[in-house]
Design a protein around this motif. Structure first.
Motif, short mmCIF file in Angstrom:
data_model
loop_
_atom_site.label_atom_id
_atom_site.label_comp_id
_atom_site.label_asym_id
_atom_site.label_seq_id
_atom_site.Cartn_x
_atom_site.Cartn_y
_atom_site.Cartn_z
N SER A 44 -6.47 15.96 -27.45
CA SER A 44 -6.51 14.97 -25.99
C SER A 44 -5.37 13.93 -26.05
CB SER A 44 -7.71 14.35 -26.10
OG SER A 44 -8.09 13.39 -27.07
N ILE A 45 -5.26 13.64 -25.03
CA ILE A 45 -4.20 12.37 -24.62
C ILE A 45 -4.74 11.52 -23.71
CG2 ILE A 45 -2.05 13.83 -25.35
CD1 ILE A 45 -1.61 14.31 -22.33
N PRO A 46 -4.35 10.15 -23.79
CA PRO A 46 -4.89 9.13 -22.96
C PRO A 46 -3.98 9.46 -21.65
CG PRO A 46 -3.05 7.96 -24.58
CD PRO A 46 -3.63 9.63 -24.77
N LEU A 47 -4.74 8.98 -20.42
CA LEU A 47 -4.18 8.86 -19.15
C LEU A 47 -4.46 7.48 -18.70
CD1 LEU A 47 -2.55 9.94 -16.76
CD2 LEU A 47 -4.74 10.91 -15.89
N SER A 48 -3.63 6.58 -18.65
CA SER A 48 -3.93 5.30 -18.03
C SER A 48 -3.29 5.02 -16.50
CB SER A 48 -3.13 3.98 -18.75
OG SER A 48 -1.82 4.39 -18.77
N LEU A 49 -4.31 4.41 -15.58
CA LEU A 49 -3.86 4.54 -14.45
C LEU A 49 -3.63 2.67 -14.05
CD1 LEU A 49 -6.46 7.03 -13.10
CD2 LEU A 49 -3.74 7.47 -13.36
N THR A 50 -2.75 2.76 -13.14
CA THR A 50 -2.62 1.33 -12.85
C THR A 50 -2.51 1.36 -11.09
OG1 THR A 50 -0.18 1.15 -12.94
CG2 THR A 50 -1.43 0.40 -14.52
N SER A 51 -2.89 0.35 -10.59
CA SER A 51 -2.71 -0.02 -8.94
C SER A 51 -2.82 -1.73 -8.65
CB SER A 51 -4.19 0.79 -8.62
OG SER A 51 -4.16 0.31 -6.98
N THR A 52 -2.14 -1.69 -7.57
CA THR A 52 -2.04 -3.04 -7.17
C THR A 52 -3.41 -3.79 -6.77
OG1 THR A 52 -1.59 -2.19 -4.94
CG2 THR A 52 0.18 -2.70 -6.44
N VAL A 53 -4.43 -2.80 -6.64
CA VAL A 53 -5.68 -3.50 -6.20
C VAL A 53 -6.49 -2.94 -7.20
CG1 VAL A 53 -5.36 -3.56 -3.74
CG2 VAL A 53 -6.21 -1.40 -4.62
N ARG A 67 -5.73 15.69 -9.83
CA ARG A 67 -5.55 14.92 -8.81
C ARG A 67 -6.36 13.37 -8.81
NH1 ARG A 67 -4.19 15.50 -3.48
NH2 ARG A 67 -5.23 14.29 -1.99
N ILE A 68 -5.80 12.51 -8.63
CA ILE A 68 -6.02 10.87 -8.67
C ILE A 68 -6.16 10.52 -7.26
CG2 ILE A 68 -5.85 8.79 -9.88
CD1 ILE A 68 -6.43 11.10 -11.81
N GLU A 69 -7.03 9.95 -6.91
CA GLU A 69 -7.30 9.39 -5.65
C GLU A 69 -8.23 7.70 -5.88
OE1 GLU A 69 -9.92 11.96 -3.43
OE2 GLU A 69 -8.33 13.29 -2.84
N GLN A 70 -7.60 6.96 -4.76
CA GLN A 70 -8.41 5.59 -4.88
C GLN A 70 -8.89 5.27 -3.79
OE1 GLN A 70 -5.66 2.03 -5.86
NE2 GLN A 70 -7.39 1.43 -7.25
N PRO A 71 -10.04 5.52 -3.25
CA PRO A 71 -10.47 5.11 -1.97
C PRO A 71 -10.29 3.88 -1.76
CG PRO A 71 -12.20 6.40 -3.30
CD PRO A 71 -11.13 6.17 -4.14
N GLY A 72 -10.32 3.39 -0.60
CA GLY A 72 -10.37 1.93 0.02
C GLY A 72 -11.60 1.08 0.44
N ASN A 73 -11.67 0.11 0.69
CA ASN A 73 -12.75 -0.61 1.06
C ASN A 73 -12.65 -1.26 2.37
OD1 ASN A 73 -11.53 -2.79 0.29
ND2 ASN A 73 -12.54 -3.37 -1.44
N GLU A 74 -13.42 -2.14 2.88
CA GLU A 74 -12.96 -2.82 3.89
C GLU A 74 -11.86 -3.87 3.92
OE1 GLU A 74 -15.80 -5.10 1.32
OE2 GLU A 74 -16.01 -3.31 2.34
N ASP A 75 -11.37 -4.01 2.81
CA ASP A 75 -10.16 -4.88 2.69
C ASP A 75 -8.80 -3.98 2.62
OD1 ASP A 75 -11.39 -7.22 2.89
OD2 ASP A 75 -12.14 -7.30 1.00
#
Length: 109
Positions: A15-24, A56-64
């Protein structure tokens, strides 16, 4: 969405780590596109078999915030080692590794 690039990896790692980053600060959704090759538990990628692992990596939004642009992380899961023979004149070398290459002046036999 961003992540560090994963290069070819040996199945011996398990196994290997997968780190994800985002501005929100919103959660990520993931879909393993190659479940016979790998799995992902939102922290680590488990290597199951040799082949190409794609997630596949997704990041759903919200009201902002709007939905982030999805990304696909793909890399090859290789057998533990591969051995090749390299030749230069009458000299023959055996080279082993994940992705072995012949030294300068030698050609793969």
């Amino acid at each position: 969405i961003s992540t560090s690039k994963i290069v070819d990896v040996s199945i011996a790692k398990k196994s290997i780590p997968l780190s994800l980053t985002s501005t929100v600060d919103l959660p990520f959704d993931s879909t393993v596109l190659t479940p016979k090759i790998c799995s992902y538990d939102n922290v680590n990628i488990k290597l199951i078999s040799t082949g190409t692992c794609s997630i596949r990596i997704e990041q759903p939004g919200n009201e902002d915030y709007e939905d982030a642009t999805p990304i696909t992380v793909s890399f090859r899961v290789l057998s533990s080692t591969k051995t090749i023979k390299c030749i230069k004149g009458k000299d023959i070398l055996t080279v082993s590794g994940l992705n072995p290459k012949c030294p300068a002046g030698y050609k793969q036999k």
